[in-house]
Design an enzyme around this catalytic site. Structure first.
Site, mmCIF file in Angstrom:
data_model
loop_
_atom_site.group_PDB
_atom_site.id
_atom_site.type_symbol
_atom_site.label_atom_id
_atom_site.label_comp_id
_atom_site.label_asym_id
_atom_site.label_seq_id
_atom_site.Cartn_x
_atom_site.Cartn_y
_atom_site.Cartn_z
ATOM 1 N N TRP A 297 0.826 -1.206 0.000
ATOM 2 C CA TRP A 297 0.000 0.000 0.000
ATOM 3 C C TRP A 297 0.865 1.263 0.000
ATOM 4 C CZ3 TRP A 297 -1.510 -4.583 1.912
ATOM 5 C CH2 TRP A 297 -2.839 -4.995 1.710
ATOM 6 N N CYS A 333 -6.643 -4.848 -1.684
ATOM 7 C CA CYS A 333 -7.776 -5.700 -1.303
ATOM 8 C C CYS A 333 -8.556 -6.247 -2.490
ATOM 9 C CB CYS A 333 -8.698 -4.966 -0.328
ATOM 10 S SG CYS A 333 -9.704 -3.646 -1.064
ATOM 11 N N HIS A 392 -13.660 -1.591 1.147
ATOM 12 C CA HIS A 392 -12.855 -2.808 1.309
ATOM 13 C C HIS A 392 -13.567 -3.949 0.593
ATOM 14 C CE1 HIS A 392 -10.236 -5.855 2.736
ATOM 15 N NE2 HIS A 392 -11.099 -6.373 3.594
ATOM 16 N N ASP A 415 -11.954 -13.596 3.513
ATOM 17 C CA ASP A 415 -11.187 -12.392 3.176
ATOM 18 C C ASP A 415 -9.705 -12.737 3.185
ATOM 19 O OD1 ASP A 415 -10.137 -9.882 2.839
ATOM 20 O OD2 ASP A 415 -11.290 -8.935 4.442
ATOM 21 N N ASN A 455 -20.385 -2.515 11.343
ATOM 22 C CA ASN A 455 -21.262 -2.006 12.402
ATOM 23 C C ASN A 455 -20.623 -1.007 13.362
ATOM 24 O OD1 ASN A 455 -23.985 -3.366 12.300
ATOM 25 N ND2 ASN A 455 -22.673 -5.164 12.198
ATOM 26 N N ASP A 457 -19.228 2.304 15.249
ATOM 27 C CA ASP A 457 -19.618 3.712 15.345
ATOM 28 C C ASP A 457 -18.380 4.588 15.187
ATOM 29 O OD1 ASP A 457 -22.194 2.900 15.914
ATOM 30 O OD2 ASP A 457 -21.939 3.084 18.090
ATOM 31 N N GLU A 504 -30.698 0.855 10.047
ATOM 32 C CA GLU A 504 -30.154 1.682 11.126
ATOM 33 C C GLU A 504 -31.283 2.245 11.981
ATOM 34 O OE1 GLU A 504 -27.027 2.023 11.733
ATOM 35 O OE2 GLU A 504 -25.961 1.530 9.888
ATOM 36 N N GLU A 509 -31.974 -3.887 14.981
ATOM 37 C CA GLU A 509 -30.562 -3.495 15.032
ATOM 38 C C GLU A 509 -30.113 -3.315 16.482
ATOM 39 O OE1 GLU A 509 -27.532 0.057 13.650
ATOM 40 O OE2 GLU A 509 -29.452 0.426 14.634
ATOM 41 N N TYR A 575 -6.784 4.723 -0.111
ATOM 42 C CA TYR A 575 -8.148 4.208 0.009
ATOM 43 C C TYR A 575 -8.376 3.510 1.340
ATOM 44 C CZ TYR A 575 -7.383 -0.831 -0.697
ATOM 45 O OH TYR A 575 -7.028 -2.147 -0.538
#
Length: 742
Positions: A297, A333, A392, A415, A455, A457, A504, A509, A575
């Site tokens: 990267w 990625c 990603h 992944d 998820n 915050d 949301e 949720e 990115y």
């Protein structure tokens, strides 16, 4: 999962040298070496005696002999057509588990079922064993039991057509075939003939197979489609580029099996799709295991291919196998995800590339992405360490999960980008998408990490003079803003965000997040009073190098006057969200009357940012401020994805199999500076093998034109795709669609 890591060592030699200790003998620990190579072959005797025999050849001329074995491997014959393997560019028979295929055996005389005894033997590896699934005898009747089933379908003079159904759990890989005839003296076998070898793959068309996908259009897209689309950019300004997965191209299947050999994966585990996917997620990267791709990267790609330059997986996989496992430079990625997708589809596992926009990658394994502000509300970049990737890419593959409770099979996240360690290696998954959506992150593998990616915050903390941090703002909707994959059988987008999370703010949720907290995920729980002043940054589309105006919309929802000291910071970012250099810094004093909305404008010149752009040309704008009357913090974030000039791809000629056609690439340098050391690549699935050309200089205002002749190898809809890449300009692509007739 262990420590965070986003940068691989760019030297494969260093990577390889540091990985494995010197190989030592198995002696003293096991009776023989572990069978972990599909390529190695054990010797099968042409005659295997039952007893000690006198010198000289045994008298076998009175017993059944084999003259010929035809495995019916032509792409036009029923085996490949019926097993959906007719597109593989291979001279071998390729079939799928749990489904019957046919072979024709020619004997020296008519076969007599009551007198003659023979078996078709399938052999894998250097030390085949029935108990390990690497030696499978298949009999022509039900009298003798085997894990695979066989039957006589037709007898015509000396020729017997036999149907064979491999077990739905059998090892996936390459098998040697022998015909063994039982005589009173021993077993007479056919001579080793590599041209009769057969590849057996996973079978998403069979209900008995763990990868069964009960949707024909999904199978066509996620197993049979060689062309893909990679989504990148920003969630509200999505860009896309074509990719040639090329899973049916010559040599790719062998390269995929070589990856499992390189991992030293026991042959006996290669029928388990969960284990195969997990091993592959480690092997597609080279962090710790001589894997396929070296991540980089840094922006320095002098000793390899820039990740932005690749147009498909075929060149990468063939380079890897031809170099006997030297990792290929370089990947980020989307390259990892695209090559992994080729691996999955090639072996028969339904797979798709997924892009998560604003993907969380934090340093301490919680559900918070921390942004630190000083006392006045300005971002403290020295203390802000968490990164939010602009996007990603990962993969989903389809399988049953017998190791999980009912309902958690189906699509699984895998992944290969090396971010965190899992069981000591850089890999991720398979993690059930359904389990992630419902907060059941206790189930293997790596569900908490994926859950946090969609998820988390974004929490803004104000750092006090004594060093303590006070939460002043929480953005619960920024991360995991949108999850996209390619639509089924057309080039549209499919929004699958709802597969990963409930809406949301919904009650569902809230329950999911509470469940995740019960499993150890930490969230910011401080009660932060709602601010009565908002700031918003609308979308602005920018062509790279152009001047643009940044608009800030302020809204005072209170019945009193508000004044705010506002800081606007624009930073060129990779990115991955990692900042490079600041190109905009402005301070504003904004005065708002009660219930007033106001617009402020900040102009950014092309020369302010053009020569500071990195990689994909992203500029991250963060606006923060402090309301004088209330002390509350206001924040807004916007990613500006600059758009690159296009590479024009034109195709001429008669679009028919074996007819000569021409593809022409055209590009003009629109900038006021030279483009130096420019790499241009093109390829087309089933029509044009990979081509590469180097231009030392493209001066301002000048153009290049490159024409190549090609002859399509097969009919159908396909694409020609091309890339142009240099240090000053990355991510320039073009493509042309065409339909080839017979």
């Amino acid at each position: 999962m262990g420590d965070q890591e986003t940068q691989e060592n760019p030297s494969p030699a260093v990577t390889s040298a540091a990985v494995r200790p010197k190989r030592v003998s198995h002696r003293g620990r096991s009776a023989g070496p572990k069978a972990s190579s599909n390529k190695e072959e054990g010797k099968m005797e042409e005659f295997e005696p039952f007893m000690l025999l006198p010198r000289g050849p045994p008298p076998l001329k009175d017993f059944l002999d084999i003259w010929d074995v035809d495995v019916l491997k032509s792409p036009q014959e029923e085996n490949k057509r019926g097993h959906h393997t007719h597109l593989y560019s291979s001279d071998f028979l390729i079939v799928r588990r749990a489904q019957e295929f046919q072979i024709k055996i020619t004997f020296d005389r008519p076969y007599k079922p009551k007198e003659d005894k023979f078996a078709v033997e399938f052999i894998m590896g250097s030390s085949p064993q029935y108990s390990k699934g690497t030696y499978i005898p298949v009999f022509p009747n039900e009298e003798r039991k085997s894990t695979w089933r066989g039957r006589i379908m037709e007898t015509n003079d000396n020729v017997v057509t036999m149907g064979i159904i491999p077990s739905p759990e059998c090892i996936v890989g390459k098998y040697m075939i022998f015909i063994g005839v039982v005589t009173p003296y021993g077993i007479r076998r056919t001579r080793r003939d590599p041209s009769k070898d057969v590849y057996i793959l996973f079978n998403p068309w069979s209900q008995a197979d763990a990868v069964f996908l009960d949707d024909e259009e999904e199978r066509e897209e996620c197993v049979m489609n060689e062309l893909g689309i990679i989504y990148h950019g920003a969630y509200d300004d999505v860009s896309e580029r074509a990719w040639n997965f090329g899973q049916f191209e010559y040599g790719v299947l062998d390269a995929c099996l070589f990856i499992l050999d390189k991992a030293e994966m026991p042959l006996s585990n290669r029928g388990d799709v969960v284990k195969v996917a997990r091993v592959a997620s480690a092997m597609i990267n080279s962090r710790d295991d001589y894997g396929v791709l070296v991540g980089n990267w840094s922006g320095d790609y002098m000793d390899g291919v820039p990740p932005t330059s690749w147009t498909g997986s075929v060149e990468i996989l063939l380079d890897y196998i031809h170099s006997k496992g030297t990792p290929v430079c370089y990947a980020q990625c989307w390259v990892y995800a695209a090559v992994f997708n080729t691996f999955l589809r090639c072996l028969g596992i339904p797979g798709r590339v997924v892009t998560n926009f604003f993907s969380a990658h934090d340093n301490d394994g919680n559900l918070k992405m921390d942004i630190i502000l000083d006392e006045n509300g300005k971002v403290d970049r020295d203390r802000t360490k968490d990164s939010i990737w602009n996007y990603h890419c990962w993969n989903e593959c389809y399988m049953v999960r017998p190791d999980l409770p009912a309902g958690f099979g189906g699509w699984q996240v895998v992944d290969a980008t090396p971010q965190e360690t899992s069981d000591g290696m850089y890999r991720c998954g398979p993690a059930s998408v359904a389990a992630i959506k419902h907060g059941q992150i206790c189930f293997p593998f790596d569900a908490p990490f994926v859950f946090a990616e969609v998820n988390s915050d974004v929490v803004f903390y104000r750092r006090q003079k004594d060093g303590t941090l006070e939460p002043v703002r929480v953005n619960q909707t920024h991360v995991g803003r949108m999850v996209l994959t390619k639509a089924v059988l057309h080039d549209g987008r499919r929004d699958i965000t709802s597969d990963y999370k409930f809406p949301e703010g919904s009650p569902e949720e809230r329950q999911v997040l509470e469940k995740a907290e019960a499993f150890g995920c930490q969230r910011e729980k401080a009660s932060i009073p709602e601010c009565d002043v908002d700031v918003e940054i609308p979308l602005v589309e920018v062509r790279v190098g152009d001047k643009f105006d940044l608009i800030l919309l302020f809204n005072n929802r209170s019945d009193q006057q508000r004044t705010a000291d506002v800081y606007i910071s624009g930073t060129v970012v990779y990115y991955t969200g990692v900042p490079s250099s600041e190109i905009v810094y402005k301070t504003l004093k904004v005065k708002l009357e009660p219930q007033q909305s106001k617009e402020e404008k900040v102009s950014v010149r092309g020369e302010d940012y053009m020569h500071k752009l990195v990689e994909q040309g992203n500029i991250n704008i963060i606006t923060t401020g402090k309301v004088k009357q209330t002390g509350q913090i206001i924040t807004a974030m916007k990613l500006i994805h600059t758009h690159k000039p296009k590479l024009i791809v034109k195709v001429t000629g008669s679009p028919r199999v074996s007819e000569e056609m021409y593809v022409t690439l055209e590009f003009s340098n629109p900038f006021q500076f030279n483009l130096e050391n420019v790499d241009v690549r093109m390829e087309g699935s089933g029509i044009l093998p990979f081509k590469h050309k180097h231009y030392s200089l493209i001066a301002p205002g000048t153009s290049i034109t490159w024409t190549e002749a090609f002859s399509p190898r097969r009919a159908g809809s396909t694409k020609l795709m091309a890339s142009l890449d240099c240090a000053a300009l990355r991510y320039v692509y073009g493509e042309a669609e065409l339909t080839i007739q017979h």
